[in-house]
Design a protein around this motif. Structure first.
Motif, short mmCIF file in Angstrom:
data_model
loop_
_atom_site.label_atom_id
_atom_site.label_comp_id
_atom_site.label_asym_id
_atom_site.label_seq_id
_atom_site.Cartn_x
_atom_site.Cartn_y
_atom_site.Cartn_z
N LEU A 74 44.80 39.23 38.50
CA LEU A 74 45.84 40.23 38.71
C LEU A 74 46.86 40.19 37.59
CD1 LEU A 74 46.95 42.43 40.53
CD2 LEU A 74 48.17 40.67 41.83
N LEU A 88 45.10 50.29 42.31
CA LEU A 88 44.42 51.13 43.30
C LEU A 88 45.40 51.94 44.13
CD1 LEU A 88 41.64 48.65 44.53
CD2 LEU A 88 41.47 50.44 42.79
N ASN A 139 40.98 46.77 36.02
CA ASN A 139 40.51 45.81 37.02
C ASN A 139 40.32 46.52 38.36
OD1 ASN A 139 40.04 43.72 38.77
ND2 ASN A 139 42.00 42.68 38.43
N PRO A 140 39.08 46.66 38.85
CA PRO A 140 38.84 47.37 40.10
C PRO A 140 39.34 46.63 41.33
CG PRO A 140 36.81 46.36 39.34
CD PRO A 140 37.82 46.16 38.24
N LEU A 141 39.78 45.39 41.16
CA LEU A 141 40.29 44.60 42.29
C LEU A 141 41.81 44.55 42.31
CD1 LEU A 141 37.81 41.57 42.10
CD2 LEU A 141 37.61 43.66 43.47
N ASP A 142 42.44 45.24 41.39
CA ASP A 142 43.90 45.19 41.28
C ASP A 142 44.52 46.11 42.33
OD1 ASP A 142 46.55 45.29 40.64
OD2 ASP A 142 46.28 45.89 38.56
N PRO A 143 45.13 45.58 43.40
CA PRO A 143 45.68 46.43 44.45
C PRO A 143 46.83 47.30 43.95
CG PRO A 143 46.34 44.14 44.79
CD PRO A 143 45.32 44.15 43.69
N GLN A 154 38.92 57.29 42.70
CA GLN A 154 38.22 56.03 42.50
C GLN A 154 37.92 55.79 41.03
OE1 GLN A 154 34.66 56.18 44.93
NE2 GLN A 154 35.73 57.26 46.56
N SER A 165 32.42 53.22 37.73
CA SER A 165 31.78 52.00 37.21
C SER A 165 31.29 52.21 35.78
CB SER A 165 30.62 51.61 38.11
OG SER A 165 29.66 52.65 38.18
N SER A 188 45.42 41.85 34.47
CA SER A 188 45.27 43.29 34.57
C SER A 188 46.59 44.00 34.47
CB SER A 188 44.58 43.66 35.88
OG SER A 188 45.41 43.35 36.98
N LYS A 196 40.07 29.80 44.60
CA LYS A 196 39.83 31.24 44.63
C LYS A 196 41.13 32.02 44.58
CE LYS A 196 35.40 31.17 47.07
NZ LYS A 196 34.67 31.61 48.28
N ALA A 202 42.23 34.66 41.69
CA ALA A 202 42.61 36.03 41.99
C ALA A 202 43.97 36.37 41.39
CB ALA A 202 42.65 36.25 43.51
#
Length: 278
Positions: free
Chosen positions: A10, A77, A70-74, A84, A87, A13, A2, A6
């Motif tokens: 990253l 964000l 990528n909505p998970l890319d810190p 935000q 979607s 993205s 995992k 991840a």
């Protein structure tokens, strides 16, 4: 496994897409270039960039690409000012003209995005945001409308654009935009005659004071005066050109764009007060 996945997401993205990625069509009419955007998941848009005065404009010199954010890319964000990703249209437009591409423009460039993936409502919190490559995104919206959602913004340069959900109170947005304008003006004060800098700075002080006392109409009129003054001196007393070689700063363009999006937010505030009967 995992953690490895991840890291791979990253990395993908954050990688720079190739110029032209996600662009399916392009036409040029004078100082306007119109583009079709199509991405996986049925994401699509019609995009146009209209320059006041451009040289060397073509798809290659523009260096535009589109990708699904990528909505998970810190890292991404952290650049959104609390706004935000949507979607319905998580599309990142990146405009990075190559240094040897020859693109030059004077004044401002207007970016318009029209997508059927989003729906326009009068009170929608959807806004157009822009950021320098890797920098903080800020609201540059100057117009919103239906069709299904159409938004415009202006800039003195490039490079990244996102349509975001911005749930900040309008007063907070206005204050941020005022602070940005003051910062740009102060940072480049030496690029203009001292009396002109003093005049523009005083105009921003008056706009802030009018806004603080609730005189929204007066603040809007103050922005109009600021814009007129910048436009009068653009290209003579205030640098007014952007070049792909990045050897000049389009100060007039950035001041005008910043003032126009400030005006947009002040008008929204005035409209909201009208709905409240104030």
């Amino acid at each position: 496994m995992k953690k490895l996945l991840a890291c791979w997401i990253l990395l993908l993205s954050s990688a720079l897409p190739a110029a032209g990625q996600g662009i399916t069509s392009s036409t040029i009419d004078g100082d306007t270039i119109r583009l079709g955007v199509a991405l996986p998941g049925g994401l699509g848009a019609d995009v146009s960039l209209t320059f006041e005065d451009a040289d060397g404009l073509n798809l290659s010199s523009l260096g535009i690409s589109a990708q699904v954010a990528n909505p998970l890319d810190p890292a991404l964000l952290s650049r959104l000012l609390g706004a935000q990703l949507t979607s319905g249209f998580p599309v990142l437009l990146r405009i990075e003209p190559p240094a040897n591409g020859g693109l030059v423009f004077r004044g401002v460039v207007t970016l318009e995005i029209h997508t059927h993936n989003l729906v326009y409502l009068p009170a929608t919190p959807l806004r157009l945001f822009s950021a320098p490559l890797g920098g903080t995104f800020r609201d540059v919206t100057t117009y919103m409308g239906s069709g299904s959602y159409r938004v415009r913004g202006r800039s003195g340069g490039f490079s990244e654009f996102l349509i975001l959900l911005d749930l900040r109170p309008v007063n907070q947005v206005i204050t941020y935009k005022l602070n940005y304008l003051e910062q740009v003006l102060d940072n480049w004060a030496s690029s203009m005659p001292a009396p002109l800098y003093a005049d523009l700075s005083a105009r921003l002080d008056t706009i802030r004071a009018d806004f603080a006392r609730g005189a929204t109409t007066a603040a809007i009129q103050g922005v109009d005066g600021f814009l007129a003054e910048v436009e009068q001196h653009a290209g003579t007393d205030i640098p007014n050109e952007w070049r792909a070689t990045r050897d000049v700063y389009n100060l007039a363009g950035y001041l005008r764009a910043g003032a126009e999006t400030l005006r947009f937010s002040l008008v929204l505030k005035k409209i909201s007060l009208g709905f409240l009967g104030l």
